[in-house]
Structures are given as structure tokens and as C-alpha cells.
Design a protein around this motif. Structure first.
Motif, PDB file in Angstrom:
ATOM      1  N   THR A  46       0.842  -1.180   0.000  1.00 57.60           N
ATOM      2  CA  THR A  46       0.000   0.000   0.000  1.00 57.60           C
ATOM      3  C   THR A  46       0.880   1.233   0.000  1.00 57.60           C
ATOM      4  OG1 THR A  46      -1.704  -1.146   1.270  1.00 57.60           O
ATOM      5  CG2 THR A  46      -1.790   1.253   1.280  1.00 57.60           C
ATOM      6  N   HIS A  57       0.782   5.020   1.058  1.00 58.13           N
ATOM      7  CA  HIS A  57       0.071   6.046   1.820  1.00 58.13           C
ATOM      8  C   HIS A  57       0.751   7.373   1.525  1.00 58.13           C
ATOM      9  CE1 HIS A  57      -1.833   2.961   4.365  1.00 58.13           C
ATOM     10  NE2 HIS A  57      -0.662   2.374   4.363  1.00 58.13           N
ATOM     11  N   LEU A 105       0.742  11.213   2.382  1.00 65.19           N
ATOM     12  CA  LEU A 105       0.218  12.189   3.335  1.00 65.19           C
ATOM     13  C   LEU A 105       0.636  13.585   2.916  1.00 65.19           C
ATOM     14  CD1 LEU A 105       1.163  10.306   6.617  1.00 65.19           C
ATOM     15  CD2 LEU A 105      -0.918  10.118   5.258  1.00 65.19           C
ATOM     16  N   LYS A 107       0.613  15.130  10.056  1.00 67.50           N
ATOM     17  CA  LYS A 107       1.115  14.190   9.046  1.00 67.50           C
ATOM     18  C   LYS A 107       2.150  13.227   9.623  1.00 67.50           C
ATOM     19  CE  LYS A 107       2.735  17.261   6.314  1.00 67.50           C
ATOM     20  NZ  LYS A 107       2.483  18.413   7.179  1.00 67.50           N
ATOM     21  N   ALA A 156       1.929   9.296   9.999  1.00 66.02           N
ATOM     22  CA  ALA A 156       2.940   8.502   9.296  1.00 66.02           C
ATOM     23  C   ALA A 156       3.571   7.484  10.238  1.00 66.02           C
ATOM     24  CB  ALA A 156       4.013   9.406   8.697  1.00 66.02           C
ATOM     25  N   LEU A 188       1.055   4.665  10.872  1.00 64.15           N
ATOM     26  CA  LEU A 188       0.907   3.782   9.714  1.00 64.15           C
ATOM     27  C   LEU A 188       2.144   2.905   9.510  1.00 64.15           C
ATOM     28  CD1 LEU A 188      -0.714   6.284   7.195  1.00 64.15           C
ATOM     29  CD2 LEU A 188      -1.829   4.302   8.248  1.00 64.15           C
ATOM     30  N   SER A 189       3.323   3.483   9.734  1.00 59.86           N
ATOM     31  CA  SER A 189       4.562   2.741   9.474  1.00 59.86           C
ATOM     32  C   SER A 189       4.856   1.707  10.551  1.00 59.86           C
ATOM     33  CB  SER A 189       5.738   3.696   9.321  1.00 59.86           C
ATOM     34  OG  SER A 189       6.036   4.319  10.557  1.00 59.86           O
ATOM     35  N   CYS A 206       6.243  -2.128   6.451  1.00 59.88           N
ATOM     36  CA  CYS A 206       5.930  -0.762   6.039  1.00 59.88           C
ATOM     37  C   CYS A 206       7.063   0.180   6.445  1.00 59.88           C
ATOM     38  CB  CYS A 206       4.624  -0.320   6.691  1.00 59.88           C
ATOM     39  SG  CYS A 206       4.011   1.264   6.084  1.00 59.88           S
ATOM     40  N   SER A 261       5.063  -1.836   1.927  1.00 59.56           N
ATOM     41  CA  SER A 261       4.175  -0.682   1.961  1.00 59.56           C
ATOM     42  C   SER A 261       4.995   0.554   2.310  1.00 59.56           C
ATOM     43  CB  SER A 261       3.054  -0.874   2.972  1.00 59.56           C
ATOM     44  OG  SER A 261       2.172  -1.885   2.530  1.00 59.56           O
ATOM     45  N   VAL A 285       4.893   4.787   3.358  1.00 56.08           N
ATOM     46  CA  VAL A 285       4.185   5.980   3.824  1.00 56.08           C
ATOM     47  C   VAL A 285       5.020   7.176   3.387  1.00 56.08           C
ATOM     48  CG1 VAL A 285       3.297   7.265   5.794  1.00 56.08           C
ATOM     49  CG2 VAL A 285       3.307   4.765   5.847  1.00 56.08           C
ATOM     50  N   ASP A 302       5.573  10.944   3.731  1.00 56.59           N
ATOM     51  CA  ASP A 302       5.254  12.090   4.583  1.00 56.59           C
ATOM     52  C   ASP A 302       5.832  13.331   3.918  1.00 56.59           C
ATOM     53  OD1 ASP A 302       4.777  13.910   6.585  1.00 56.59           O
ATOM     54  OD2 ASP A 302       6.066  12.951   8.072  1.00 56.59           O
TER      55      ASP A 302
END
Length: 85
Positions: free
Chosen positions: A7, A9, A11, A19, A23, A26-27, A32, A79, A81, A83
Motif C-alpha cells: 500500500t 500512503h 500524506l 502528518k 505517518a 501507519l509505518s 511498512c 508498503s 508511507v 510524509d
């Protein structure tokens, strides 16, 4: 060889909008990683960035250089993220 779906992501938001906090959350998921534009720009161009025009120029260079690596991570099932302000 089959990899788990990754995925991306992305931001984006104003300064101090949360943010980096999101982040980090999510990480924390397995497989990820977080990529912070602020950290990369500071590490690579801290001395050269003196104006908004400098930021725009160096941010564009960073994005161009990172794109193939981000695609490779995603294709490998990692995945990501992003930022970015």
C-alpha cells in the motif's frame, strides 16, 4: 514469486496538521516504511536551501530521484508511507 500486496500512503497537508504523527502510526505495521521529505531534504540540501524557490527546486529533484526506488519497494511488497508537506 508472489509478494503480498503493498500500500502507498501519501500524506499531504499543512504544517503541524498531524502528518508525521499519522505517518508514524501507519509505518508501525509490519512490512511498512516511512519516507519523510523533510528528513531527506535536510540531509541532502540543508546548506543550499535558503528560499522557497530553493525548496521547490530541491524537492523536485528528490522526488525524481526517489520515484524508481519507491516503485521498487512497492513492487517488492513493502508498503510505503510518504510524509510530504
Amino acid at each position: 514469486m508472489t509478494f503480498a500486496p503493498a500500500t502507498l500512503h501519501l500524506l499531504c497537508g499543512k504544517i503541524a496538521s498531524g502528518k508525521s504523527t499519522l505517518a508514524a502510526e501507519l509505518s508501525a505495521a509490519p512490512g511498512c516504511v516511512v519516507i519523510s521529505e523533510d528528513q531527506w531534504l535536510a540531509a541532502l540540501y540543508k546548506e543550499e536551501m535558503q528560499s522557497v524557490a530553493d525548496y521547490v527546486r530541491y524537492a523536485a529533484k528528490l522526488r525524481k530521484a526517489m520515484t524508481p526506488h519507491l516503485v521498487a519497494l512497492l513492487n517488492a511488497g513493502v508498503s510505503v508511507v510518504l510524509d510530504f508537506p
